[in-house]
Design an enzyme around this catalytic site. Structure first.
Site, PDB file in Angstrom:
ATOM      1  CG  ASP A  67      -0.300  -0.384   2.519  1.00 18.03           C
ATOM      2  OD1 ASP A  67       0.942  -0.420   2.579  1.00 18.03           O
ATOM      3  OD2 ASP A  67      -1.013  -0.634   3.497  1.00 18.03           O
ATOM      4  CG  ASP A 138      -9.224  -0.949  11.740  1.00 17.32           C
ATOM      5  OD1 ASP A 138      -8.247  -1.639  11.369  1.00 17.32           O
ATOM      6  OD2 ASP A 138      -9.580   0.070  11.118  1.00 17.32           O
ATOM      7  CG  HIS A 140      -6.215  -1.812   8.678  1.00 20.17           C
ATOM      8  ND1 HIS A 140      -6.359  -0.771   9.565  1.00 20.17           N
ATOM      9  CD2 HIS A 140      -4.894  -1.837   8.369  1.00 20.17           C
ATOM     10  CE1 HIS A 140      -5.178  -0.206   9.771  1.00 20.17           C
ATOM     11  NE2 HIS A 140      -4.277  -0.838   9.060  1.00 20.17           N
ATOM     12  CD  GLU A 145      -8.937   1.633   7.666  1.00 15.13           C
ATOM     13  OE1 GLU A 145      -8.945   0.660   8.437  1.00 15.13           O
ATOM     14  OE2 GLU A 145      -8.361   2.718   7.938  1.00 15.13           O
TER      15      GLU A 145
HETATM   16  C1  GLP Z   1      -0.685   0.455   8.566  1.00 13.25           C
HETATM   17  C2  GLP Z   1      -0.262  -0.380   7.365  1.00 13.25           C
HETATM   18  C3  GLP Z   1      -0.561  -1.863   7.595  1.00 13.25           C
HETATM   19  C4  GLP Z   1      -0.021  -2.278   8.952  1.00 13.25           C
HETATM   20  C5  GLP Z   1      -0.676  -1.462  10.043  1.00 13.25           C
HETATM   21  C6  GLP Z   1      -0.225  -1.866  11.435  1.00 13.25           C
HETATM   22  O1  GLP Z   1      -2.049   0.694   8.583  1.00 13.25           O
HETATM   23  N1  GLP Z   1      -0.912   0.014   6.173  1.00 13.25           N
HETATM   24  O2  GLP Z   1       0.042  -2.622   6.561  1.00 13.25           O
HETATM   25  O3  GLP Z   1      -0.288  -3.651   9.150  1.00 13.25           O
HETATM   26  O4  GLP Z   1      -0.328  -0.111   9.814  1.00 13.25           O
HETATM   27  O5  GLP Z   1       0.969  -1.240  11.734  1.00 13.25           O
HETATM   28  P1  GLP Z   1       1.922  -1.661  12.935  1.00 13.25           P
HETATM   29  O6  GLP Z   1       2.589  -2.915  12.490  1.00 13.25           O
HETATM   30  O7  GLP Z   1       2.861  -0.530  13.079  1.00 13.25           O
HETATM   31  O8  GLP Z   1       1.044  -1.868  14.116  1.00 13.25           O
END
Ligand code: GLP
Length: 262
Positions: A67, A138, A140, A145
């Site tokens: 992404d 959440d 995702h 989302e």
């Molecule tokens: C962002 C990214 C996701 C990731 C999420 C959780 O939203 N787009 O790919 O999984 O953050 O991040 P973290 O691993 O820092 O908790």
């Protein structure tokens, strides 16, 4: 779905790094799916160590990002392209141009055409062999989302207030977090041959339990992974706290035949 409960993020990094090392040994031109956020960092650190020790090479490999934020200036340190460049590419030996992210520049074709091209590029490269994934609080995955179609492909999405608040720690001010992103769809992610989802810390426990043991629902995008034939969920003890079958997962992993790998 295999759930592996580990003692630390570093241990998770070694496990996932080991799976990627085996993949590259068997298939030097493998395609890796790379995620951002803090969860994959131990994996990228492990891959860097293994590269230094001469245990693996990405010279013939390719990688595709999950992404990207829309609207950040090119080269912005919080752009996901810049994040992967510093956290992964700088530590290993990808060839120039081997790592690709969604094209979010407002070019003449526009974002929808760039999204279609991105899915086509992944397919043309042979598809993703191992997709590294994190999970949002959440539920995702990527930036899909709650409410995302379980069959979705790469497209523009609007972040929820919760995700923007979660990600505000990376920006100077909360209002700097972009509202729009381009993300691989859930259907795109499910096309990967092996998916390794990492989650650490108690804040992720409800999302992990809902994804692994709850119903398959668009309200928890990661629950779509239950439909995939080869998913490994690697979590530390705090992130595993809400799993009903945690004892069974531990027994299963301890008794796992060594030939099985991840
Ligand atoms: C962002 C990214 C996701 C990731 C999420 C959780 O939203 N787009 O790919 O999984 O953050 O991040 P973290 O691993 O820092 O908790």
């Amino acid at each position: 779905m295999e759930v592996v409960i580990v003692g630390s993020p570093e241990e998770a990094g070694r496990l996932a790094g080991g799976a990627i090392t085996s993949l590259l040994a068997n298939k030097p031109g493998a395609v890796l799916g790379v995620a951002t956020g803090s969860s994959p960092l131990p994996v990228y650190a492990d891959l860097g160590r293994r590269r230094q020790a001469g245990e693996l090479s990405f010279a013939a490999a390719r990688a595709f990002l999950l992404d990207e934020y829309v609207g950040l200036p090119a080269g912005h340190p919080q752009s996901y392209r810049a994040f992967i460049a510093s956290e992964l590419e700088a530590r290993v030996d990808f060839a120039p141009g081997a790592v690709q992210g969604p094209d979010v520049a407002d070019d003449s074709e526009g974002i929808p055409a760039a999204c279609e091209r991105y899915d086509a590029d992944i397919a043309a490269a042979g598809g993703v062999d191992i997709q590294v994934l994190g999970i949002g609080t959440d539920g995702h995955i990527g930036f899909n989302e709650p409410g995302s179609s379980l069959g979705s492909r790469t497209r523009l999405k609007t972040l929820t207030a919760r995700t923007r608040a979660d990600n505000a720690r990376f920006f100077a001010a909360p209002e700097e977090v972009p509202r729009h992103v381009v993300t691989q769809g859930i259907g795109t992610i499910l096309d990967a041959r092996h998916i390794v989802l990492l989650a650490f810390g108690s804040a992720k426990a409800p999302a992990v339990a809902a994804a692994v043991e709850g119903p398959v629902t668009a309200m928890v995008p990661a629950s779509a992974l239950q439909l995939h034939r080869h998913v490994t969920v690697v979590v530390d003890h705090p992130a595993a706290a809400d799993l009903q079958l945690a004892g069974y997962y531990r027994e299963t992993y301890t008794a796992k035949p060594s030939w099985q790998g991840l």
